[in-house]
Design an enzyme around this catalytic site. Sequence first.
Site, PDB file in Angstrom:
ATOM      1  CG  HIS A  57       6.305  -4.070   6.700  1.00 60.20           C
ATOM      2  ND1 HIS A  57       6.020  -3.080   5.796  1.00 60.20           N
ATOM      3  CD2 HIS A  57       5.451  -5.088   6.423  1.00 60.20           C
ATOM      4  CE1 HIS A  57       5.036  -3.475   5.007  1.00 60.20           C
ATOM      5  NE2 HIS A  57       4.666  -4.684   5.361  1.00 60.20           N
ATOM      6  CD  GLU A 104       5.524  -8.783   6.181  1.00 60.99           C
ATOM      7  OE1 GLU A 104       4.536  -9.030   5.497  1.00 60.99           O
ATOM      8  OE2 GLU A 104       6.415  -7.973   5.789  1.00 60.99           O
ATOM      9  CG  HIS A 146       4.744  -6.183  -1.640  1.00 62.09           C
ATOM     10  ND1 HIS A 146       3.909  -5.476  -2.479  1.00 62.09           N
ATOM     11  CD2 HIS A 146       4.113  -6.217  -0.435  1.00 62.09           C
ATOM     12  CE1 HIS A 146       2.830  -5.109  -1.820  1.00 62.09           C
ATOM     13  NE2 HIS A 146       2.929  -5.542  -0.574  1.00 62.09           N
ATOM     14  CD  GLU A 174       1.668 -10.573   3.215  1.00 64.59           C
ATOM     15  OE1 GLU A 174       2.295  -9.601   3.672  1.00 64.59           O
ATOM     16  OE2 GLU A 174       0.750 -10.471   2.366  1.00 64.59           O
TER      17      GLU A 174
HETATM   18  O1  G3P Z   1       2.040  -8.787   6.822  1.00 68.28           O
HETATM   19  C1  G3P Z   1       1.701  -7.469   7.027  1.00 68.28           C
HETATM   20  C2  G3P Z   1       1.835  -6.625   5.795  1.00 68.28           C
HETATM   21  O2  G3P Z   1       3.058  -6.926   5.176  1.00 68.28           O
HETATM   22  C3  G3P Z   1       0.721  -6.814   4.828  1.00 68.28           C
HETATM   23  O3  G3P Z   1       0.749  -5.915   3.764  1.00 68.28           O
HETATM   24  O4  G3P Z   1       1.174  -5.256   1.443  1.00 68.28           O
HETATM   25  O5  G3P Z   1       2.907  -4.840   3.152  1.00 68.28           O
HETATM   26  O6  G3P Z   1       2.459  -7.158   2.394  1.00 68.28           O
HETATM   27  P1  G3P Z   1       1.883  -5.793   2.647  1.00 68.28           P
HETATM   28 MG    MG Z   2       3.778  -8.312   3.704  1.00 68.85          MG
END
Ligand code: G3P
Ligand code: MG
Length: 245
Positions: free
Chosen positions: A12, A39, A54, A114
Site C-alpha cells: 500500500h 498500490e 495521497h 489509484e
Molecule cells: O486503494 C486502496 C486505498 O489506498 C484507498 O485508500 O486513502 O489509502 O488511498 P487511501
Molecule cells: Mg490509495
Amino acid sequence: MTRWPYPRLFAHRGGGTLAPENTMAGMQEAQARGYQAVEFDVKLSRDNVPMLMHDDTLERTTSGSGLFKHLSSAELKQLDAGSWKGPMWAGERIPALDAVMAFLCGQHMTANIEVKPCVGRDEETGRIVAQAAAKLGSTWPPPLLSSFSVVALRAAAHAAPTLPRALLVEQCSTEQLALAVELGCVSLHCAWHDVTPEIVHAAHSCGLRLMAYTVNDADVACRLFRLGLDGIFTDALDRMRDAPT
Ligand code: G3P
Ligand code: MG
C-alpha cells in the site's frame, strides 16, 4: 468470472509504513521484500503531469505547503518527500508516474494506480492518468486503475478502455457492486471490515473480484482469504509475507 492475473498482496502506497509513502523508496522497499504489486495514489500537477501523492495538501508528507494542484511538476519535484518519515529518507522526491512505471516494468512488477483527483479535477485526472498508464503500461498484468471518483473512472474508461478498472468504496453494498458493474470495472475495493461471506459471494456472482484495504494483520488476511477475498492492500509489508497466498 474473468481470469484474475493479479497477486493477492499489494504493498500500500508503495512501501506501506516502512518507507515514505508514494515515493521511489517505497517502491524499492516493496521490490526488496518480494512484492509483485504495489498500490499508489496519483493526482495531477498544475501542468497536468501525473505524480504520486495521497493528500490534496502538501504539509503532511512534504516540505511544501498549500495545495498540491497549485504547483507545477517542476516545483513539486523540488520538495522533500522523505524527511517527514525520517532523516534517512531526506531528499526523497515526489515521483512522476512515468518514473514509477519504468521502475516497476524493469522489476517485472505491476501496479494498482489509484486515481486520486484533487478537488474539482476529477475528469481530467481520470482521463490523463489513464492515457499515461496505457502508454506506459507495459507491466504484466497491466496496471489496474482504481478510484473513489465515479467521474474519474468514467473518464478513464473513455480514455483507455482496455485498461482494467476498479471502483473504490468506503462502504460496501449491493448498490456499489451494481455501480461497479455499470462502470465496466473488474473489481470492487472496499474496507476490510466490510468483507463478509455474503459480499464476497455477491461480488463474484456479478463477475467482480473483491479486494480490501488496508489489512495489516496476517491473521485477518488469512481469514479474509478463506472467505474468498481476492486481494489485500497492506502497510505491513514485513508481517504480511507470512500470510499464505
Ligand atoms: O486503494 C486502496 C486505498 O489506498 C484507498 O485508500 O486513502 O489509502 O488511498 P487511501
Ligand atoms: Mg490509495
